[in-house]
Design a protein around this motif. Structure first.
Motif, mmCIF file in Angstrom:
data_model
loop_
_atom_site.group_PDB
_atom_site.id
_atom_site.type_symbol
_atom_site.label_atom_id
_atom_site.label_comp_id
_atom_site.label_asym_id
_atom_site.label_seq_id
_atom_site.Cartn_x
_atom_site.Cartn_y
_atom_site.Cartn_z
ATOM 1 N N ASN A 9 0.810 -1.223 0.000
ATOM 2 C CA ASN A 9 0.000 0.000 0.000
ATOM 3 C C ASN A 9 0.844 1.275 0.000
ATOM 4 O OD1 ASN A 9 -2.651 -1.061 -0.038
ATOM 5 N ND2 ASN A 9 -2.485 -1.601 2.130
ATOM 6 N N ALA A 10 2.157 1.129 -0.062
ATOM 7 C CA ALA A 10 3.044 2.293 -0.055
ATOM 8 C C ALA A 10 2.819 3.134 -1.311
ATOM 9 C CB ALA A 10 4.499 1.830 0.018
ATOM 10 N N GLY A 82 13.751 15.343 7.650
ATOM 11 C CA GLY A 82 14.269 14.267 8.487
ATOM 12 C C GLY A 82 15.551 13.664 7.964
ATOM 13 N N GLY A 83 15.918 13.989 6.727
ATOM 14 C CA GLY A 83 17.192 13.534 6.194
ATOM 15 C C GLY A 83 17.129 12.238 5.400
ATOM 16 N N TYR A 84 15.938 11.590 5.328
ATOM 17 C CA TYR A 84 15.820 10.342 4.574
ATOM 18 C C TYR A 84 15.199 10.645 3.224
ATOM 19 C CZ TYR A 84 15.054 5.429 3.498
ATOM 20 O OH TYR A 84 15.101 4.189 2.907
ATOM 21 N N LEU A 85 15.985 10.510 2.151
ATOM 22 C CA LEU A 85 15.516 10.805 0.798
ATOM 23 C C LEU A 85 15.008 9.509 0.164
ATOM 24 C CD1 LEU A 85 15.605 13.541 -0.666
ATOM 25 C CD2 LEU A 85 17.594 12.720 -1.922
ATOM 26 N N PRO A 86 13.701 9.393 -0.089
ATOM 27 C CA PRO A 86 13.143 8.114 -0.566
ATOM 28 C C PRO A 86 13.319 7.906 -2.066
ATOM 29 C CG PRO A 86 11.372 9.701 -0.349
ATOM 30 C CD PRO A 86 12.634 10.413 0.083
ATOM 31 N N VAL A 87 14.535 8.070 -2.543
ATOM 32 C CA VAL A 87 14.804 8.017 -3.982
ATOM 33 C C VAL A 87 15.562 6.741 -4.342
ATOM 34 C CG1 VAL A 87 16.081 9.073 -5.880
ATOM 35 C CG2 VAL A 87 14.771 10.514 -4.302
ATOM 36 N N LEU A 130 9.499 2.582 5.450
ATOM 37 C CA LEU A 130 8.348 2.494 6.348
ATOM 38 C C LEU A 130 8.798 2.257 7.787
ATOM 39 C CD1 LEU A 130 5.859 0.416 4.161
ATOM 40 C CD2 LEU A 130 5.936 2.886 4.508
ATOM 41 N N LEU A 131 9.854 1.494 7.966
ATOM 42 C CA LEU A 131 10.391 1.290 9.311
ATOM 43 C C LEU A 131 10.924 2.607 9.863
ATOM 44 C CD1 LEU A 131 11.146 -0.586 11.621
ATOM 45 C CD2 LEU A 131 13.284 -1.095 10.440
ATOM 46 N N TYR A 132 11.607 3.362 9.041
ATOM 47 C CA TYR A 132 12.127 4.670 9.427
ATOM 48 C C TYR A 132 10.985 5.580 9.873
ATOM 49 C CZ TYR A 132 14.854 9.019 8.995
ATOM 50 O OH TYR A 132 15.480 10.216 9.231
ATOM 51 N N ARG A 133 9.862 5.536 9.142
ATOM 52 C CA ARG A 133 8.711 6.369 9.494
ATOM 53 C C ARG A 133 8.088 5.904 10.810
ATOM 54 N NH1 ARG A 133 4.806 7.330 4.686
ATOM 55 N NH2 ARG A 133 6.511 8.763 4.169
ATOM 56 N N GLU A 134 7.985 4.592 11.005
ATOM 57 C CA GLU A 134 7.444 4.061 12.260
ATOM 58 C C GLU A 134 8.281 4.515 13.444
ATOM 59 O OE1 GLU A 134 7.106 -0.146 12.130
ATOM 60 O OE2 GLU A 134 5.484 -0.160 10.655
ATOM 61 N N LEU A 135 9.603 4.456 13.291
ATOM 62 C CA LEU A 135 10.488 4.864 14.381
ATOM 63 C C LEU A 135 10.353 6.355 14.664
ATOM 64 C CD1 LEU A 135 13.691 2.805 13.489
ATOM 65 C CD2 LEU A 135 12.104 2.402 15.382
ATOM 66 N N GLN A 137 7.671 8.194 14.175
ATOM 67 C CA GLN A 137 6.381 8.397 14.845
ATOM 68 C C GLN A 137 6.448 7.937 16.293
ATOM 69 O OE1 GLN A 137 3.802 6.178 12.222
ATOM 70 N NE2 GLN A 137 3.487 7.908 10.832
ATOM 71 N N TYR A 138 7.148 6.829 16.537
ATOM 72 C CA TYR A 138 7.302 6.331 17.907
ATOM 73 C C TYR A 138 8.085 7.323 18.748
ATOM 74 C CZ TYR A 138 8.839 3.408 21.793
ATOM 75 O OH TYR A 138 9.099 2.922 23.053
ATOM 76 N N SER A 139 9.151 7.870 18.156
ATOM 77 C CA SER A 139 9.971 8.846 18.879
ATOM 78 C C SER A 139 9.159 10.080 19.223
ATOM 79 C CB SER A 139 11.189 9.236 18.037
ATOM 80 O OG SER A 139 11.949 10.232 18.663
ATOM 81 N N LYS A 140 8.322 10.529 18.280
ATOM 82 C CA LYS A 140 7.487 11.702 18.523
ATOM 83 C C LYS A 140 6.471 11.411 19.625
ATOM 84 C CE LYS A 140 4.430 14.993 16.185
ATOM 85 N NZ LYS A 140 3.778 15.364 14.892
ATOM 86 N N ALA A 141 5.894 10.204 19.591
ATOM 87 C CA ALA A 141 4.914 9.835 20.609
ATOM 88 C C ALA A 141 5.554 9.773 21.988
ATOM 89 C CB ALA A 141 4.285 8.487 20.257
ATOM 90 N N GLN A 142 6.781 9.238 22.044
ATOM 91 C CA GLN A 142 7.487 9.157 23.319
ATOM 92 C C GLN A 142 7.807 10.545 23.862
ATOM 93 O OE1 GLN A 142 6.674 5.859 23.977
ATOM 94 N NE2 GLN A 142 8.511 6.053 25.198
ATOM 95 N N GLN A 143 8.162 11.448 22.964
ATOM 96 C CA GLN A 143 8.452 12.820 23.376
ATOM 97 C C GLN A 143 7.198 13.493 23.927
ATOM 98 O OE1 GLN A 143 9.724 15.490 20.245
ATOM 99 N NE2 GLN A 143 10.937 16.694 21.654
ATOM 100 N N GLU A 144 6.052 13.239 23.268
ATOM 101 C CA GLU A 144 4.792 13.803 23.750
ATOM 102 C C GLU A 144 4.455 13.266 25.132
ATOM 103 O OE1 GLU A 144 2.468 16.095 22.386
ATOM 104 O OE2 GLU A 144 4.266 16.561 21.274
ATOM 105 N N LEU A 145 4.689 11.967 25.332
ATOM 106 C CA LEU A 145 4.415 11.367 26.633
ATOM 107 C C LEU A 145 5.297 11.970 27.715
ATOM 108 C CD1 LEU A 145 3.962 7.588 25.723
ATOM 109 C CD2 LEU A 145 2.203 9.167 26.539
ATOM 110 N N ALA A 146 6.531 12.274 27.348
ATOM 111 C CA ALA A 146 7.474 12.820 28.332
ATOM 112 C C ALA A 146 7.102 14.230 28.757
ATOM 113 C CB ALA A 146 8.890 12.805 27.759
ATOM 114 N N LEU A 147 6.304 14.925 27.944
ATOM 115 C CA LEU A 147 5.964 16.317 28.224
ATOM 116 C C LEU A 147 4.524 16.517 28.657
ATOM 117 C CD1 LEU A 147 7.805 18.021 25.214
ATOM 118 C CD2 LEU A 147 8.572 17.894 27.593
#
Length: 325
Positions: A9-10, A82-87, A130-135, A137-147
């Protein structure tokens, strides 16, 4: 890890100046099961399209008239913060392979296409993307939880102090005042002791919702822990500008709480400090609001109170040790 369904589905964009090459690549992709494939023969449209659709993979021909693939990648770098070029570069020139990687491409496919190579490189790159995107999103969610407070979703003390500092800086630049309202619930301990912490947690969540609903959008409503909350107001001219909002919060908390089969009642006491009248630092303003809160409790609760000037340290110490909230 991304599932096979996620990979199929990408969103994929094929970029080539040859209609035959595009038709061939689209056929390869669709036969493999990829469902979201689009294409363009106009390299100048790649960056606008990527801004709009955020592709998971861009199959990019390097040799095109007008903008070549290297110039397109330069534009894509400005979008991919984010520095990841999907090319995945497409090239018939062996010398371009290393150059493409150095320019930011994650991998390359040689022309003429080898079917097995195409399938493998596309699958591997999408899996990583997709793994890079999951990580991320997880990092962002963890940051939100921390604040943020886990129970109410409000900013916690860590984020609150940063918000106060920002509010004070803004007030100083614009020659305005700011205010801190320190809230503590009257009678909350009795609810926990009588009905249990599950009911207490529901009360705290409802209080948080009422405080947000009764505050301005630009104000910060935070939970410090337990039954203590804080509201930070910017752009005020004097204490009189704070008294109305404080009274509104007192009235909001005083409304009955309907939880399951119970109707519960409690109130709040509020201590107020004003920047820069009372103090000029975050810590001092919180301490003075804390002392004003103690005064509100001592004065009968279900009210707000503001002190004039800095509260003596002895009084602050007395407030912390003597009051039972």
């Amino acid at each position: 890890m991304p599932s096979r369904e996620d990979i199929l589905n990408a969103k994929i964009l094929v970029v080539d100046d040859s209609a035959d090459n595009i038709d061939l690549m689209e056929e390869i992709l669709r036969e493999e099961g990829y469902r979201c494939v689009s294409s363009t023969m106009l390299p100048e449209t790649v960056c606008p399209l990527h801004r709009q659709h955020c592709y998971d993979l861009i199959l990019l021909d390097l040799q095109m008239p007008g903008l070549n693939g290297f110039q397109v990648m330069k534009g894509l770098k400005e979008i991919e913060q984010g520095g990841y070029l999907p090319v995945l570069a497409l090239t018939a020139q062996p010398s371009f392979k290393i150059a493409a990687l150095e320019a930011g491409a994650r991998d390359f496919i040689s022309k003429p296409f080898d079917l097995l190579e195409v399938h493998k490189r596309i699958h591997n790159m999408l899996e990583v993307r997709l793994l890079y995107r999951e990580l991320a999103q997880y990092s962002k969610a963890q940051q939100e939880l921390a604040l943020h407070d886990a129970l109410t979703g409000l900013p916690n003390r860590r984020l609150l102090e940063d918000r106060i500092e920002t509010t004070l800086q803004h007030a100083n630049r614009n020659h305005h005042k700011a205010a801190i309202m320190y809230l503590d619930l009257d009678g909350f301990k009795a609810i926990n002791d009588t009905y249990g912490h599950a009911y207490g947690d529901e009360v705290l969540k409802i209080v948080a919702q009422r405080l947000v609903a009764s505050s301005r959008k630009e104000d910060t409503v935070a939970r410090l822990g337990g039954d203590e909350f804080m509201v930070v107001l910017g752009d005020v001219s004097s204490l009189s500008d704070v008294q109305g909002p404080a009274a509104k919060l007192v009235e909001a908390v005083l409304e009955p709480f309907f939880i399951n089969d119970l109707t519960l009642q409690l109130s709040t006491s509020i201590g107020i400090s004003i920047y820069p009248d009372d103090a000029e630092t975050v810590e001092a303003l919180i301490s003075i609001a804390d002392y004003a809160l103690y005064e509100a409790k001592r004065g009968g609760k279900n009210r707000y109170c503001a002190t004039s000037g800095k509260a003596p340290q002895a009084a602050l110490d007395e407030a912390r040790t003597a009051t039972s909230r």
